[in-house]
Each structure stands twice: as C-alpha cells, then as structure tokens.
Design a protein around this motif. Structure first.
Motif, PDB file in Angstrom:
ATOM      1  N   UNK A 109       0.875  -1.160   0.000  1.00 15.46           N
ATOM      2  CA  UNK A 109       0.000   0.000   0.000  1.00 15.46           C
ATOM      3  C   UNK A 109       0.918   1.217   0.000  1.00 15.46           C
ATOM      4  N   UNK A 110       0.725   2.101  -0.971  1.00 17.47           N
ATOM      5  CA  UNK A 110       1.601   3.248  -1.160  1.00 17.47           C
ATOM      6  C   UNK A 110       0.770   4.524  -1.011  1.00 17.47           C
ATOM      7  N   UNK A 111       1.223   5.436  -0.171  1.00 17.62           N
ATOM      8  CA  UNK A 111       0.559   6.726  -0.005  1.00 17.62           C
ATOM      9  C   UNK A 111       1.379   7.755  -0.774  1.00 17.62           C
ATOM     10  N   UNK A 112       0.691   8.458  -1.682  1.00 15.71           N
ATOM     11  CA  UNK A 112       1.354   9.417  -2.569  1.00 15.71           C
ATOM     12  C   UNK A 112       0.675  10.778  -2.423  1.00 15.71           C
ATOM     13  N   UNK A 113       1.476  11.848  -2.455  1.00 12.08           N
ATOM     14  CA  UNK A 113       0.921  13.198  -2.442  1.00 12.08           C
ATOM     15  C   UNK A 113       1.388  13.944  -3.676  1.00 12.08           C
ATOM     16  N   UNK A 114       0.479  14.761  -4.212  1.00 14.39           N
ATOM     17  CA  UNK A 114       0.795  15.583  -5.367  1.00 14.39           C
ATOM     18  C   UNK A 114      -0.024  16.864  -5.325  1.00 14.39           C
ATOM     19  N   UNK A 115       0.240  17.755  -6.266  1.00 15.46           N
ATOM     20  CA  UNK A 115      -0.488  19.022  -6.329  1.00 15.46           C
ATOM     21  C   UNK A 115      -1.842  18.859  -6.997  1.00 15.46           C
ATOM     22  N   UNK A 116      -1.967  17.841  -7.859  1.00 13.88           N
ATOM     23  CA  UNK A 116      -3.225  17.645  -8.581  1.00 13.88           C
ATOM     24  C   UNK A 116      -3.425  16.148  -8.859  1.00 13.88           C
ATOM     25  N   UNK A 117      -4.659  15.806  -9.264  1.00 11.49           N
ATOM     26  CA  UNK A 117      -4.947  14.413  -9.611  1.00 11.49           C
ATOM     27  C   UNK A 117      -4.111  13.978 -10.814  1.00 11.49           C
ATOM     28  N   UNK A 118      -3.907  14.891 -11.754  1.00 12.44           N
ATOM     29  CA  UNK A 118      -3.121  14.526 -12.937  1.00 12.44           C
ATOM     30  C   UNK A 118      -1.660  14.273 -12.575  1.00 12.44           C
ATOM     31  N   UNK A 119      -1.142  14.968 -11.582  1.00  8.35           N
ATOM     32  CA  UNK A 119       0.234  14.732 -11.135  1.00  8.35           C
ATOM     33  C   UNK A 119       0.366  13.338 -10.511  1.00  8.35           C
ATOM     34  N   UNK A 120      -0.621  12.946  -9.714  1.00 12.69           N
ATOM     35  CA  UNK A 120      -0.619  11.607  -9.118  1.00 12.69           C
ATOM     36  C   UNK A 120      -0.790  10.556 -10.217  1.00 12.69           C
ATOM     37  N   UNK A 121      -1.687  10.815 -11.167  1.00 12.06           N
ATOM     38  CA  UNK A 121      -1.908   9.886 -12.279  1.00 12.06           C
ATOM     39  C   UNK A 121      -0.624   9.700 -13.095  1.00 12.06           C
ATOM     40  N   UNK A 122       0.109  10.782 -13.317  1.00 12.08           N
ATOM     41  CA  UNK A 122       1.385  10.705 -14.037  1.00 12.08           C
ATOM     42  C   UNK A 122       2.368   9.830 -13.267  1.00 12.08           C
ATOM     43  N   UNK A 123       2.444  10.020 -11.955  1.00 14.10           N
ATOM     44  CA  UNK A 123       3.334   9.202 -11.128  1.00 14.10           C
ATOM     45  C   UNK A 123       2.997   7.719 -11.288  1.00 14.10           C
ATOM     46  N   UNK A 124       1.711   7.387 -11.198  1.00 17.28           N
ATOM     47  CA  UNK A 124       1.292   5.983 -11.285  1.00 17.28           C
ATOM     48  C   UNK A 124       1.614   5.413 -12.660  1.00 17.28           C
ATOM     49  N   UNK A 125       1.268   6.139 -13.716  1.00 25.08           N
ATOM     50  CA  UNK A 125       1.436   5.590 -15.065  1.00 25.08           C
ATOM     51  C   UNK A 125       2.869   5.600 -15.573  1.00 25.08           C
ATOM     52  N   UNK A 126       3.642   6.603 -15.205  1.00 20.53           N
ATOM     53  CA  UNK A 126       4.984   6.733 -15.761  1.00 20.53           C
ATOM     54  C   UNK A 126       6.112   6.255 -14.850  1.00 20.53           C
ATOM     55  N   UNK A 127       5.889   6.248 -13.555  1.00 20.05           N
ATOM     56  CA  UNK A 127       6.960   5.868 -12.635  1.00 20.05           C
ATOM     57  C   UNK A 127       6.674   4.545 -11.931  1.00 20.05           C
ATOM     58  N   UNK A 128       5.518   4.443 -11.291  1.00 20.97           N
ATOM     59  CA  UNK A 128       5.217   3.261 -10.489  1.00 20.97           C
ATOM     60  C   UNK A 128       4.922   2.036 -11.348  1.00 20.97           C
TER      61      UNK A 128
END
Length: 166
Positions: A109-128
């Motif tokens: 279970x990973x807790x992630x913080x970002x400035x926007x939903x698209x920033x979190x979505x980018x993290x999930x799709x491009x990094x994680x």
C-alpha cells in the motif's frame, strides 16, 4: 529491544505530544529531568524514536490542499529479497509518503501526495507502473481526512438535542 516501564511511559507521552517539555515528562513519569533526558537520548540513538513530526490540516490553508492517493500495488517479489527491494525502489520517489507491506489481494500500500490528480496519475502511469516487479495497481484518491494517526481533523458541531430518558 526490551524496554523498561518508564521508557514505555515516555514513548506513550511523546507519541501523543512530541512538543511536551522534558520537565513535564519527568514529572509525569516520576523521574528527574536528567534521567528523563538520558532515556529520550537512548531511545533516539537506538532508533526507537525515529522522528518528531507535526500533523497539519492542509485543507485549512488556502492554496495548499493538494491531493493524496492510496495506491494498492501487486508485485512479483524477487528471490532472496522478497518485497524489500521493490518497496525500497518505490519509497525513494519524492511523491511517496508511506509504503506498507500488506496482507490480502495486494502486496503493498503506497501513499502518494501531489499538487493535482493529474500529477498523481502521471506518477502511477509513468513511474510506479513501469517498475519491473509491479504487476498491477489500484488508485484510491482521498477525498477528505477525518482522522489520522489518532488526531481528529474536523469535528462536527456538538449535538444540541436534549437527552430524553425514561
């Protein structure tokens, strides 16, 4: 590590309020200030006390609300290192605030913080999701935080109804 009763009492006090003075802690556990300081320093040295932190309700600060997501991650553990290696790769990303090994359908279970939903979505799709051991993810966006680490963030108005009893 085995801890004495006074050490446990001090930990419980600091867990509730890490800003409390050594003098106050000493009085609460019935020790002198020097003994109390010595115990706290020992617990810090042994990494029992890892860090002192502050819980902030960012919803009350205009322009700093941000977005927090809980991401369930299914991974293929590697022989000899299990989940530790992939967990370490994940927690090194600056967006990641917490990583937990879990039982159940997902492994981490990973807790992630970002400035926007698209920033979190980018993290999930491009990094994680691109990490070798990651098989799948499920992302849950946190809409409102009611209680965190024992702290209640938003208390509603008191119930003003009159109690009626027979």
């Amino acid at each position: 590590m085995f801890l004495e009763e006074k050490e446990l009492e001090i930990l419980e006090i600091l867990e509730k309020n890490s800003r409390i003075s050594i003098d106050s802690i000493a009085k609460m556990v019935d020790l002198n200030v020097e003994q109390t300081e010595e115990i706290v320093k020992k617990l810090e040295k042994e990494k029992v006390i890892v860090q002192y932190s502050t819980d902030i309700n960012w919803r009350r600060v205009d322009g700093h609300e941000g977005v927090t997501a809980m991401i369930d991650v299914k991974v293929a553990p590697k022989r000899g290192v299990g989940f530790d290696e992939i967990a370490e790769r994940i927690y090194r990303f600056p967006e990641v605030k917490s990583v937990y090994l879990m039982s159940g359908a997902y492994d981490l279970s990973v807790i992630v913080q970002g400035h926007s939903m698209s920033e979190v979505a980018y993290f999930v799709s491009e990094k994680l999701s691109t990490l070798d051991s990651v098989l799948s993810t499920t992302t849950h966006f946190i809409l409102k935080k009611y209680k965190h680490d024992g702290t209640i963030y938003e208390q509603g108005d008191e119930d003003r109804r009159i109690v009626v009893s027979p």
